[in-house]
Design an enzyme around this catalytic site. Structure first.
Site, PDB file in Angstrom:
ATOM      1  NE  ARG A 188      -3.554  -2.529   0.183  1.00 12.51           N
ATOM      2  CZ  ARG A 188      -3.168  -3.634  -0.450  1.00 12.51           C
ATOM      3  NH1 ARG A 188      -2.121  -3.637  -1.260  1.00 12.51           N
ATOM      4  NH2 ARG A 188      -3.852  -4.752  -0.313  1.00 12.51           N
ATOM      5  CB  SER A 237      -8.233  -2.195   5.116  1.00 14.08           C
ATOM      6  OG  SER A 237      -8.652  -3.412   4.560  1.00 14.08           O
ATOM      7  CD  GLU A 307      -5.098  -0.400   3.259  1.00 13.07           C
ATOM      8  OE1 GLU A 307      -4.733  -1.419   3.884  1.00 13.07           O
ATOM      9  OE2 GLU A 307      -5.773  -0.461   2.208  1.00 13.07           O
TER      10      GLU A 307
HETATM   11  C1  LIG Z   1     -15.439  -1.291   0.242  1.00 15.65           C
HETATM   12  C2  LIG Z   1     -13.976  -1.015   0.030  1.00 15.65           C
HETATM   13  C3  LIG Z   1     -13.113  -2.050  -0.254  1.00 15.65           C
HETATM   14  C4  LIG Z   1     -11.748  -1.795  -0.484  1.00 15.65           C
HETATM   15  N1  LIG Z   1     -10.929  -2.840  -0.783  1.00 15.65           N
HETATM   16  C5  LIG Z   1      -9.632  -2.592  -1.036  1.00 15.65           C
HETATM   17  C6  LIG Z   1      -8.754  -3.676  -1.394  1.00 15.65           C
HETATM   18  O1  LIG Z   1      -9.142  -4.823  -1.500  1.00 15.65           O
HETATM   19  N2  LIG Z   1      -7.449  -3.365  -1.638  1.00 15.65           N
HETATM   20  C7  LIG Z   1      -6.979  -2.086  -1.550  1.00 15.65           C
HETATM   21  O2  LIG Z   1      -5.780  -1.870  -1.795  1.00 15.65           O
HETATM   22  N3  LIG Z   1      -7.779  -1.066  -1.200  1.00 15.65           N
HETATM   23  C8  LIG Z   1      -9.079  -1.280  -0.951  1.00 15.65           C
HETATM   24  N4  LIG Z   1      -9.901  -0.238  -0.611  1.00 15.65           N
HETATM   25  C9  LIG Z   1      -9.324   1.118  -0.429  1.00 15.65           C
HETATM   26  C10 LIG Z   1      -9.305   1.998  -1.684  1.00 15.65           C
HETATM   27  O3  LIG Z   1     -10.324   1.626  -2.601  1.00 15.65           O
HETATM   28  C11 LIG Z   1      -7.941   1.975  -2.372  1.00 15.65           C
HETATM   29  O4  LIG Z   1      -6.914   2.401  -1.506  1.00 15.65           O
HETATM   30  C12 LIG Z   1      -7.925   2.868  -3.620  1.00 15.65           C
HETATM   31  O5  LIG Z   1      -6.764   2.617  -4.353  1.00 15.65           O
HETATM   32  C13 LIG Z   1      -7.969   4.363  -3.298  1.00 15.65           C
HETATM   33  O6  LIG Z   1      -8.164   5.064  -4.515  1.00 15.65           O
HETATM   34  P1  LIG Z   1      -8.954   6.443  -4.567  1.00 15.65           P
HETATM   35  O7  LIG Z   1      -8.980   6.890  -5.957  1.00 15.65           O
HETATM   36  O8  LIG Z   1     -10.277   6.298  -3.891  1.00 15.65           O
HETATM   37  O9  LIG Z   1      -7.985   7.359  -3.711  1.00 15.65           O
HETATM   38  P2  LIG Z   1      -8.357   8.452  -2.621  1.00 15.65           P
HETATM   39  O10 LIG Z   1      -9.040   7.782  -1.471  1.00 15.65           O
HETATM   40  O11 LIG Z   1      -9.040   9.594  -3.241  1.00 15.65           O
HETATM   41  O12 LIG Z   1      -6.890   8.892  -2.154  1.00 15.65           O
HETATM   42  C14 LIG Z   1      -6.030   7.951  -1.520  1.00 15.65           C
HETATM   43  C15 LIG Z   1      -4.582   8.436  -1.690  1.00 15.65           C
HETATM   44  O13 LIG Z   1      -4.233   8.380  -3.066  1.00 15.65           O
HETATM   45  C16 LIG Z   1      -3.800   9.665  -3.512  1.00 15.65           C
HETATM   46  N5  LIG Z   1      -4.267   9.850  -4.884  1.00 15.65           N
HETATM   47  C17 LIG Z   1      -5.517   9.688  -5.371  1.00 15.65           C
HETATM   48  N6  LIG Z   1      -5.563   9.928  -6.685  1.00 15.65           N
HETATM   49  C18 LIG Z   1      -4.298  10.261  -7.042  1.00 15.65           C
HETATM   50  C19 LIG Z   1      -3.694  10.631  -8.277  1.00 15.65           C
HETATM   51  N7  LIG Z   1      -4.383  10.697  -9.428  1.00 15.65           N
HETATM   52  N8  LIG Z   1      -2.368  10.925  -8.284  1.00 15.65           N
HETATM   53  C20 LIG Z   1      -1.645  10.862  -7.155  1.00 15.65           C
HETATM   54  N9  LIG Z   1      -2.156  10.520  -5.950  1.00 15.65           N
HETATM   55  C21 LIG Z   1      -3.474  10.224  -5.909  1.00 15.65           C
HETATM   56  C22 LIG Z   1      -4.434  10.658  -2.559  1.00 15.65           C
HETATM   57  O14 LIG Z   1      -3.695  11.871  -2.525  1.00 15.65           O
HETATM   58  C23 LIG Z   1      -4.383   9.885  -1.258  1.00 15.65           C
HETATM   59  O15 LIG Z   1      -3.113   9.990  -0.664  1.00 15.65           O
HETATM   60  C24 LIG Z   1     -11.263  -0.467  -0.385  1.00 15.65           C
HETATM   61  C25 LIG Z   1     -12.149   0.585  -0.086  1.00 15.65           C
HETATM   62  C26 LIG Z   1     -13.490   0.327   0.105  1.00 15.65           C
HETATM   63  C27 LIG Z   1     -14.419   1.476   0.379  1.00 15.65           C
END
Ligand SMILES: Cc1cc2nc3c(=O)[nH]c(=O)nc-3n(C[C@H](O)[C@H](O)[C@H](O)COP(=O)(O)OP(=O)(O)OC[C@H]3O[C@@H](n4cnc5c(N)ncnc54)[C@H](O)[C@@H]3O)c2cc1C
Length: 332
Positions: A188, A237, A307
């Site tokens: 992560r 998580s 996380e």
């Molecule tokens: C129901 C559920 C299940 C999930 N299951 C998993 C799983 O199985 N595995 C897993 O790894 N995660 C899981 N997640 C967590 C999440 O979906 C991941 O971490 C996902 O990658 C976050 O992406 P986001 O676009 O929502 O980022 P955000 O939540 O918007 O941001 C997270 C981080 O990424 C950075 N970021 C976002 N977009 C960019 C960009 N374009 N450029 C640079 N930095 C950026 C942000 O600055 C921040 O630091 C889950 C979440 C939920 C709600």
């Protein structure tokens, strides 16, 4: 004129930029808590993004790159900075074969270029339908492609790094492609260049039997449905899995599943998921996270590392106590 008003005046004429002063952030997160950002800026091109980053940095204002908000907790007090979000122009996939390629021993990998605002789970479904293998494990991860790179999202032993062959990043200096080989990766974690936003990626996948890829995805989705709470507001998580262990199991062993604070609950289905029951605040969620961390340390002697990412808030414990993440044996 305050510096946000001055910044807005400078950004307003930039092509492809839209501004929202005092934007509520709760609707931009999957947990649905938190206050307002001083300024939300959406951008419609990599060039517009570079101009925004240059202006924001010149103004000396903090900024944050927002994806789908699925791993994010925003302070109830909001964020005294600029939140930057890629608009729908970054929802695209280029290079998909017109029809599934017949898998054979000598068929070649296929490289796609994908906009960073595309939804990871939707992309996984699209490539499966196109008969491409490599993203089966990503189904059910609700973030954007950019967020999946920044977090090195993954599940069931797979992570985003495994399929990446190029990353387009934008900084105040401009747009460039970087090789994932040149970056540091971990559980992560992705060591993106300082002050950069991911705007597109190249992913390389293998032609495979379409039905088998889809069946594999259905299997992973079934597992998620069995183990994770459904149709709830959560950020997935709360804590990383410690090496060789599962944060959810540790929270369960500490007897904390189902515990509530205000409008938030430690899910009774999965001990590492926090749920907004309807009127949770970020303070409620952070209080439960502190309880989970203390409870697990007391019972199992393991200090959980968060996380979820915070915006404008701080974890209610000494950040020095958090250890750098290692890749665990577990998933999710
Ligand atoms: C129901 C559920 C299940 C999930 N299951 C998993 C799983 O199985 N595995 C897993 O790894 N995660 C899981 N997640 C967590 C999440 O979906 C991941 O971490 C996902 O990658 C976050 O992406 P986001 O676009 O929502 O980022 P955000 O939540 O918007 O941001 C997270 C981080 O990424 C950075 N970021 C976002 N977009 C960019 C960009 N374009 N450029 C640079 N930095 C950026 C942000 O600055 C921040 O630091 C889950 C979440 C939920 C709600």
């Amino acid at each position: 004129m305050d510096r946000f008003a001055a910044l807005s005046a400078r950004l307003r004429p930039v092509d492809g930029v839209r501004l929202w002063a005092n934007a509520p952030m709760a609707p931009f997160t999957t947990i649905g808590t938190g206050g307002k950002a001083k300024l939300l800026v959406t951008v419609g091109s990599a060039e517009a993004l570079a101009a925004v980053l240059a202006a924001v940095q010149e103004a000396g204002v903090d900024w944050f790159g927002l994806g789908a908000g699925s791993n994010l907790l925003v302070s109830d007090r909001g964020y005294e900075g600029v939140v930057i979000k890629l608009d729908e122009s970054f929802h695209y996939v280029e290079g998909l074969p017109a029809a599934p390629i017949e898998p054979s021993p000598d068929c070649r990998p296929v490289t796609l270029t994908v906009g960073a605002a595309a939804f990871l789970a939707r992309l996984a479904a699209v490539v499966a339908e196109a008969g491409l293998s490599g993203m089966e494990h990503a189904c059910g991860i609700p973030g954007s492609v950019g967020g999946a790179v920044a977090m090195n999202a993954g599940a069931y032993g797979w992570c985003m790094r495994d399929i990446l062959t190029g990353i387009q990043i934008v900084t105040a200096e401009g747009v460039r492609w970087v090789s994932p080989d040149g970056l540091e990766w971990g559980y992560r974690f992705c060591g993106l260049p300082e002050r950069s936003v991911v705007t597109a990626v190249r992913i390389t996948l293998m032609p495979a039997d379409c039905k088998a890829v889809m069946e594999c995805q259905r299997g992973y989705l079934r597992q998620r449905r069995e183990k994770q709470p459904r149709s709830v507001r959560t950020f997935g998580s709360a804590f990383k899995n410690p090496p060789g262990n599962h944060a959810g199991r540790l929270v369960e062993t500490a007897g904390l599943k189902g515990v509530r604070k205000g409008g938030a609950e430690i899910s009774s289905v999965h001990g590492n998921f926090l749920v907004n029951l309807g009127d949770a605040t970020t303070a409620d969620v952070l209080t439960l996270m502190a309880l989970m961390r203390q409870g697990v340390e007391r019972v199992s002697g393991i200090l959980l590392e968060p996380e979820v990412k915070l915006l404008g808030a701080e974890f209610p414990w000494d950040p020095q106590a958090d250890r750098p993440g290692e890749r665990p044996a577990g998933d999710g």
